[in-house]
Scaffold this motif. Structure first.
Motif, PDB file in Angstrom:
ATOM      1  N   LEU A 262       0.932  -1.132   0.078  1.00 36.63           N
ATOM      2  CA  LEU A 262      -0.071   0.030   0.037  1.00 36.63           C
ATOM      3  C   LEU A 262       0.897   1.206   0.116  1.00 36.63           C
ATOM      4  CD1 LEU A 262      -2.915  -0.957   2.363  1.00 36.63           C
ATOM      5  CD2 LEU A 262      -2.882  -0.822   0.200  1.00 36.63           C
ATOM      6  N   GLY A 263       2.001   1.203   0.710  1.00 38.81           N
ATOM      7  CA  GLY A 263       2.922   2.253   0.725  1.00 38.81           C
ATOM      8  C   GLY A 263       3.572   2.507  -0.650  1.00 38.81           C
ATOM      9  N   ALA A 264       3.709   1.548  -1.253  1.00 39.63           N
ATOM     10  CA  ALA A 264       4.419   1.496  -2.708  1.00 39.63           C
ATOM     11  C   ALA A 264       3.187   2.257  -3.440  1.00 39.63           C
ATOM     12  CB  ALA A 264       4.826   0.194  -3.120  1.00 39.63           C
ATOM     13  N   TRP A 265       2.084   1.779  -3.392  1.00 34.62           N
ATOM     14  CA  TRP A 265       1.143   2.195  -4.470  1.00 34.62           C
ATOM     15  C   TRP A 265       1.007   3.734  -3.970  1.00 34.62           C
ATOM     16  CZ3 TRP A 265      -1.431   1.320  -8.849  1.00 34.62           C
ATOM     17  CH2 TRP A 265      -1.206   0.168  -9.168  1.00 34.62           C
ATOM     18  N   LEU A 266       1.122   4.343  -2.938  1.00 38.34           N
ATOM     19  CA  LEU A 266       0.844   5.437  -2.440  1.00 38.34           C
ATOM     20  C   LEU A 266       1.781   6.656  -3.012  1.00 38.34           C
ATOM     21  CD1 LEU A 266      -0.654   7.836  -0.681  1.00 38.34           C
ATOM     22  CD2 LEU A 266       0.853   7.119   1.234  1.00 38.34           C
ATOM     23  N   ILE A 267       3.005   6.111  -3.129  1.00 38.79           N
ATOM     24  CA  ILE A 267       4.277   6.670  -3.689  1.00 38.79           C
ATOM     25  C   ILE A 267       4.129   6.693  -5.221  1.00 38.79           C
ATOM     26  CG2 ILE A 267       6.691   6.915  -3.889  1.00 38.79           C
ATOM     27  CD1 ILE A 267       7.012   5.566  -1.386  1.00 38.79           C
ATOM     28  N   LEU A 268       3.703   5.701  -5.578  1.00 40.23           N
ATOM     29  CA  LEU A 268       3.731   5.529  -7.101  1.00 40.23           C
ATOM     30  C   LEU A 268       2.557   6.232  -7.780  1.00 40.23           C
ATOM     31  CD1 LEU A 268       4.273   4.202  -9.883  1.00 40.23           C
ATOM     32  CD2 LEU A 268       2.561   2.447  -9.388  1.00 40.23           C
ATOM     33  N   GLY A 269       1.293   6.434  -6.952  1.00 42.92           N
ATOM     34  CA  GLY A 269       0.260   7.110  -7.328  1.00 42.92           C
ATOM     35  C   GLY A 269       0.562   8.724  -7.137  1.00 42.92           C
ATOM     36  N   LEU A 270       1.109   9.017  -6.241  1.00 46.23           N
ATOM     37  CA  LEU A 270       1.544  10.576  -5.854  1.00 46.23           C
ATOM     38  C   LEU A 270       2.414  10.918  -7.008  1.00 46.23           C
ATOM     39  CD1 LEU A 270       1.151  12.963  -4.186  1.00 46.23           C
ATOM     40  CD2 LEU A 270       3.182  12.091  -2.905  1.00 46.23           C
ATOM     41  N   VAL A 271       3.526  10.155  -7.430  1.00 43.62           N
ATOM     42  CA  VAL A 271       4.398  10.550  -8.496  1.00 43.62           C
ATOM     43  C   VAL A 271       3.568  10.627  -9.961  1.00 43.62           C
ATOM     44  CG1 VAL A 271       6.281   9.704  -9.968  1.00 43.62           C
ATOM     45  CG2 VAL A 271       6.563   9.589  -7.516  1.00 43.62           C
ATOM     46  N   VAL A 272       2.674   9.779 -10.119  1.00 43.83           N
ATOM     47  CA  VAL A 272       2.086   9.696 -11.606  1.00 43.83           C
ATOM     48  C   VAL A 272       0.947  10.775 -11.618  1.00 43.83           C
ATOM     49  CG1 VAL A 272       0.309   8.603 -12.971  1.00 43.83           C
ATOM     50  CG2 VAL A 272       2.396   7.129 -11.987  1.00 43.83           C
ATOM     51  N   ALA A 273       0.260  11.165 -10.194  1.00 42.10           N
ATOM     52  CA  ALA A 273      -0.422  12.415 -10.163  1.00 42.10           C
ATOM     53  C   ALA A 273       0.183  13.490 -10.483  1.00 42.10           C
ATOM     54  CB  ALA A 273      -1.292  12.226  -8.904  1.00 42.10           C
ATOM     55  N   VAL A 274       1.425  13.697 -10.278  1.00 42.23           N
ATOM     56  CA  VAL A 274       1.992  15.036 -10.001  1.00 42.23           C
ATOM     57  C   VAL A 274       2.624  15.270 -11.361  1.00 42.23           C
ATOM     58  CG1 VAL A 274       4.171  16.181  -9.488  1.00 42.23           C
ATOM     59  CG2 VAL A 274       2.798  15.042  -7.812  1.00 42.23           C
ATOM     60  N   ARG A 275       2.942  14.253 -12.208  1.00 39.40           N
ATOM     61  CA  ARG A 275       3.388  14.447 -13.355  1.00 39.40           C
ATOM     62  C   ARG A 275       2.491  14.412 -14.579  1.00 39.40           C
ATOM     63  NH1 ARG A 275       8.918  13.314 -13.990  1.00 39.40           N
ATOM     64  NH2 ARG A 275       8.525  12.530 -15.995  1.00 39.40           N
ATOM     65  N   THR A 276       1.074  13.807 -14.287  1.00 43.44           N
ATOM     66  CA  THR A 276       0.432  13.656 -15.350  1.00 43.44           C
ATOM     67  C   THR A 276      -1.006  14.411 -15.318  1.00 43.44           C
ATOM     68  OG1 THR A 276      -0.697  11.638 -14.393  1.00 43.44           O
ATOM     69  CG2 THR A 276       1.195  11.310 -15.845  1.00 43.44           C
ATOM     70  N   PHE A 277      -1.321  15.115 -14.233  1.00 38.97           N
ATOM     71  CA  PHE A 277      -2.549  15.603 -13.698  1.00 38.97           C
ATOM     72  C   PHE A 277      -2.460  16.938 -14.661  1.00 38.97           C
ATOM     73  CE2 PHE A 277      -5.611  18.860 -11.863  1.00 38.97           C
ATOM     74  CZ  PHE A 277      -6.337  18.156 -11.701  1.00 38.97           C
ATOM     75  N   ARG A 278      -3.756  17.155 -15.298  1.00 42.50           N
ATOM     76  CA  ARG A 278      -4.138  18.195 -16.222  1.00 42.50           C
ATOM     77  C   ARG A 278      -5.181  19.097 -15.774  1.00 42.50           C
ATOM     78  NH1 ARG A 278      -6.185  16.580 -20.361  1.00 42.50           N
ATOM     79  NH2 ARG A 278      -6.585  14.512 -19.791  1.00 42.50           N
ATOM     80  N   TRP A 279      -5.155  20.432 -16.095  1.00 40.98           N
ATOM     81  CA  TRP A 279      -6.136  21.351 -15.560  1.00 40.98           C
ATOM     82  C   TRP A 279      -6.999  21.400 -16.525  1.00 40.98           C
ATOM     83  CZ3 TRP A 279      -6.662  22.758 -10.507  1.00 40.98           C
ATOM     84  CH2 TRP A 279      -5.574  22.440  -9.814  1.00 40.98           C
ATOM     85  N   ARG A 280      -6.500  21.324 -18.056  1.00 43.81           N
ATOM     86  CA  ARG A 280      -7.381  21.727 -19.252  1.00 43.81           C
ATOM     87  C   ARG A 280      -7.699  20.223 -20.135  1.00 43.81           C
ATOM     88  NH1 ARG A 280      -6.275  27.099 -21.487  1.00 43.81           N
ATOM     89  NH2 ARG A 280      -5.012  28.209 -19.782  1.00 43.81           N
ATOM     90  N   ARG A 281      -8.629  20.351 -20.783  1.00 40.80           N
ATOM     91  CA  ARG A 281      -8.893  19.297 -21.784  1.00 40.80           C
ATOM     92  C   ARG A 281      -7.839  19.334 -22.607  1.00 40.80           C
ATOM     93  NH1 ARG A 281     -13.809  22.404 -22.291  1.00 40.80           N
ATOM     94  NH2 ARG A 281     -13.155  22.842 -24.402  1.00 40.80           N
ATOM     95  N   ARG A 282      -7.473  17.965 -23.346  1.00 34.81           N
ATOM     96  CA  ARG A 282      -6.621  17.553 -24.317  1.00 34.81           C
ATOM     97  C   ARG A 282      -6.487  18.593 -25.461  1.00 34.81           C
ATOM     98  NH1 ARG A 282      -4.525  12.417 -23.180  1.00 34.81           N
ATOM     99  NH2 ARG A 282      -6.130  11.022 -21.653  1.00 34.81           N
ATOM    100  N   ASP A 283      -7.854  19.162 -25.604  1.00 32.80           N
ATOM    101  CA  ASP A 283      -7.943  19.818 -26.981  1.00 32.80           C
ATOM    102  C   ASP A 283      -7.876  21.446 -26.669  1.00 32.80           C
ATOM    103  OD1 ASP A 283     -10.375  20.215 -25.528  1.00 32.80           O
ATOM    104  OD2 ASP A 283     -11.818  19.673 -27.476  1.00 32.80           O
ATOM    105  N   ASP A 284      -7.388  21.732 -25.309  1.00 36.19           N
ATOM    106  CA  ASP A 284      -7.689  23.024 -24.883  1.00 36.19           C
ATOM    107  C   ASP A 284      -6.163  23.228 -24.690  1.00 36.19           C
ATOM    108  OD1 ASP A 284      -8.754  25.400 -24.248  1.00 36.19           O
ATOM    109  OD2 ASP A 284      -9.261  24.994 -22.231  1.00 36.19           O
ATOM    110  N   GLY A 285      -5.145  22.717 -25.042  1.00 37.96           N
ATOM    111  CA  GLY A 285      -3.770  23.358 -25.207  1.00 37.96           C
ATOM    112  C   GLY A 285      -3.129  22.765 -23.747  1.00 37.96           C
TER     113      GLY A 285
END
Length: 285
Positions: A262-285
């Motif tokens: 569970l700790g490993a998934w917490l770290i992995l999820g946090l890293v992926v979330a920080v690197r991939t989270f988007r505030w805009r739609r894909r077609d909005d730049g």
């Protein structure tokens, strides 16, 4: 404030502290959640209804699962930990993955990003909302299990300590993975088709709807990769008698591996979330 003749200047009040903003955002998220009556009913009622269905279908008196002899338990008692785990997953992972994808698609996230609100405060609000809803949902499920189905609750302080860390870790993992997964759906219209199958597959393979040791070996190996199996197993260690430990595939509750995975998934999820989270739609730049 008055400056040179003919000119005026104003000073902006500094924003409140991050914690205060996070608490404010949590209240806002909870208010919005409470207005979504269909989601409100589903989140709180689903684990209770599923527990009732399984207890009725498989029976409570004389039916056993996950053990034998003195360690035998009713199906209702065996499935309670799985319902607790899946409730946490629905409230954290599914809820956030769905709501954030919809908010991105309708422009809500873009508007939030344009405000002075720090992104950390925004996510603190989401986390706070998930935590409050998870606590209420879990308390309701335990109350119904004890009063409605006569499922015995643990009395040892150590059992409740295990419950606490499994609950906190499980909720944290579901939250960060939900944020990370929210970037996968291409639009708000497709989010249900993307998120729900993932949740269903994990529920059916992780010992939520079936006795985990009765599942095929390949299915057990598959489930061991993902956090829901370990959340359900951790909860079983709390609500099943000690003798039921022998009914696990490994012959033990595996608290150490549960915390590590569970700790490993917490770290992995946090890293992926920080690197991939988007505030805009894909077609909005």
């Amino acid at each position: 404030m008055t400056g040179a003749p003919g000119t005026t200047t104003t000073t902006r009040r500094p924003l409140p502290g991050l914690l205060r903003l996070g608490l404010w955002r949590t209240r806002l998220e909870l208010t919005q959640f409470s207005r979504e009556r269909d989601a409100l009913v589903f989140v709180f009622a689903y684990p209770i209804l599923m527990l009732g269905i399984f207890a009725s279908v498989f029976g409570q008196d004389g039916a056993t699962a996950g053990g034998s002899g003195d360690a035998a338990v009713s199906f209702a008692q065996y499935f309670l930990p799985g319902m607790l785990a899946t409730g946490i997953m629905l409230t954290s992972f599914q809820s956030l993955a769905t709501s954030l994808a919809v908010e991105r698609d309708d422009g809500t996230l873009k508007r939030v990003r344009a405000t002075p609100l720090p992104p950390v405060a925004f996510f603190l609000g989401k986390i706070g909302q998930v935590l409050v809803v998870s606590v209420v949902q879990t308390a309701l499920l335990l109350a119904v299990a004890a009063l409605g189905f006569g499922i015995p609750m643990p009395t040892a302080p150590g059992a409740w300590l295990t419950f606490a860390w499994v609950f906190v870790l499980g909720t944290s993992v579901g939250t960060v993975c939900g944020i990370a997964f929210s970037s996968v759906p291409r639009s708000g219209r497709s989010v249900s088709a993307v998120v729900i199958p993932v949740v269903l597959v994990l529920q059916f393979t992780s010992g939520v709807f079936f006795v985990f040791s009765d599942l095929p070996g390949w299915m057990q190996r598959f489930a061991e990769v993902f956090p829901l199996k370990w959340m359900a197993q951790g909860m079983r260690s709390v609500f099943l008698p000690d003798g039921a430990e022998a009914g696990e595939v490994s012959g033990s509750w595996q608290h150490g591996p549960t915390a590590v995975i569970l700790g490993a998934w917490l770290i992995l999820g946090l890293v992926v979330a920080v690197r991939t989270f988007r505030w805009r739609r894909r077609d909005d730049g």
